[in-house]
Write a protein that holds these residues in place. Structure first.
Motif, mmCIF file in Angstrom:
data_model
loop_
_atom_site.group_PDB
_atom_site.id
_atom_site.type_symbol
_atom_site.label_atom_id
_atom_site.label_comp_id
_atom_site.label_asym_id
_atom_site.label_seq_id
_atom_site.Cartn_x
_atom_site.Cartn_y
_atom_site.Cartn_z
ATOM 1 N N THR A 15 -3.718 2.407 -9.806
ATOM 2 C CA THR A 15 -2.754 2.152 -8.736
ATOM 3 C C THR A 15 -3.367 2.170 -7.342
ATOM 4 O O THR A 15 -2.764 1.663 -6.401
ATOM 5 C CB THR A 15 -1.627 3.198 -8.760
ATOM 6 N N GLY A 16 -4.527 2.835 -7.186
ATOM 7 C CA GLY A 16 -5.135 2.967 -5.872
ATOM 8 C C GLY A 16 -4.567 4.124 -5.054
ATOM 9 O O GLY A 16 -4.935 4.310 -3.898
ATOM 10 N N ASP A 17 -3.674 4.932 -5.654
ATOM 11 C CA ASP A 17 -3.082 6.075 -4.954
ATOM 12 C C ASP A 17 -4.083 7.216 -4.857
ATOM 13 O O ASP A 17 -4.899 7.428 -5.748
ATOM 14 C CB ASP A 17 -1.829 6.573 -5.684
ATOM 15 N N ARG A 18 -3.984 7.975 -3.761
ATOM 16 C CA ARG A 18 -4.871 9.117 -3.543
ATOM 17 C C ARG A 18 -4.189 10.401 -4.011
ATOM 18 O O ARG A 18 -2.999 10.589 -3.792
ATOM 19 C CB ARG A 18 -5.204 9.254 -2.057
ATOM 20 N N TYR A 19 -4.981 11.275 -4.639
ATOM 21 C CA TYR A 19 -4.478 12.533 -5.197
ATOM 22 C C TYR A 19 -5.440 13.675 -4.893
ATOM 23 O O TYR A 19 -6.610 13.457 -4.592
ATOM 24 C CB TYR A 19 -4.357 12.427 -6.725
ATOM 25 N N GLU A 20 -4.910 14.899 -5.068
ATOM 26 C CA GLU A 20 -5.722 16.116 -5.014
ATOM 27 C C GLU A 20 -5.472 16.879 -6.309
ATOM 28 O O GLU A 20 -4.314 17.062 -6.708
ATOM 29 C CB GLU A 20 -5.327 16.981 -3.828
ATOM 30 N N LEU A 21 -6.525 17.324 -6.976
ATOM 31 C CA LEU A 21 -6.402 18.076 -8.217
ATOM 32 C C LEU A 21 -6.082 19.539 -7.898
ATOM 33 O O LEU A 21 -6.840 20.207 -7.193
ATOM 34 C CB LEU A 21 -7.701 17.984 -9.020
ATOM 35 N N LEU A 22 -4.950 20.024 -8.434
ATOM 36 C CA LEU A 22 -4.517 21.397 -8.180
ATOM 37 C C LEU A 22 -4.830 22.348 -9.337
ATOM 38 O O LEU A 22 -4.985 23.544 -9.130
ATOM 39 C CB LEU A 22 -3.004 21.427 -7.915
ATOM 40 N N GLY A 23 -4.885 21.825 -10.554
ATOM 41 C CA GLY A 23 -5.140 22.680 -11.717
ATOM 42 C C GLY A 23 -4.900 21.900 -12.993
ATOM 43 O O GLY A 23 -4.784 20.682 -12.972
ATOM 44 N N GLY A 40 0.692 12.426 0.655
ATOM 45 C CA GLY A 40 1.939 12.096 1.320
ATOM 46 C C GLY A 40 3.170 12.661 0.639
ATOM 47 O O GLY A 40 4.284 12.482 1.123
ATOM 48 N N PHE A 41 3.001 13.343 -0.502
ATOM 49 C CA PHE A 41 4.117 13.918 -1.236
ATOM 50 C C PHE A 41 3.917 15.427 -1.349
ATOM 51 O O PHE A 41 2.796 15.900 -1.484
ATOM 52 C CB PHE A 41 4.215 13.318 -2.644
ATOM 53 N N ALA A 42 5.005 16.188 -1.312
ATOM 54 C CA ALA A 42 4.912 17.643 -1.373
ATOM 55 C C ALA A 42 4.953 18.164 -2.808
ATOM 56 O O ALA A 42 4.302 19.151 -3.128
ATOM 57 C CB ALA A 42 6.047 18.281 -0.572
ATOM 58 N N LYS A 43 5.706 17.497 -3.679
ATOM 59 C CA LYS A 43 5.911 17.988 -5.039
ATOM 60 C C LYS A 43 4.743 17.621 -5.953
ATOM 61 O O LYS A 43 4.376 16.450 -6.064
ATOM 62 C CB LYS A 43 7.195 17.394 -5.602
ATOM 63 N N PRO A 44 4.170 18.609 -6.655
ATOM 64 C CA PRO A 44 3.096 18.323 -7.611
ATOM 65 C C PRO A 44 3.625 17.543 -8.818
ATOM 66 O O PRO A 44 4.799 17.613 -9.163
ATOM 67 C CB PRO A 44 2.607 19.699 -8.046
ATOM 68 N N THR A 45 2.755 16.809 -9.459
ATOM 69 C CA THR A 45 3.064 16.073 -10.681
ATOM 70 C C THR A 45 1.880 16.232 -11.625
ATOM 71 O O THR A 45 0.942 16.960 -11.306
ATOM 72 C CB THR A 45 3.354 14.589 -10.365
#
Length: 60
Positions: A15-23, A40-45
């Protein structure tokens, strides 16, 4: 996904979306899932371990 360290920033290739790995969650019916936060989003997925990603290198 398996080789990323916690806190790494990456781009999901599909998708080209940026993410941060939390766990990660190991005890799920579909195998290991990785908890991430989309930029840009607060809720983890979660993302499946087989997702193709490209790590974002830190620039000096």
């Amino acid at each position: 996904m398996r080789n990323l360290p916690i806190g790494a920033h990456f781009i999901l290739k599909r998708t080209g979306d940026r993410y941060e790995l939390l766990g990660h969650k190991r005890d799920t019916p579909g195998g290991t899932q990785y908890v991430v936060r989309r930029s840009g989003f607060a809720k983890p997925t979660t993302l499946h371990h087989s997702c193709h990603v490209e790590i974002i290198k830190d620039t000096p």
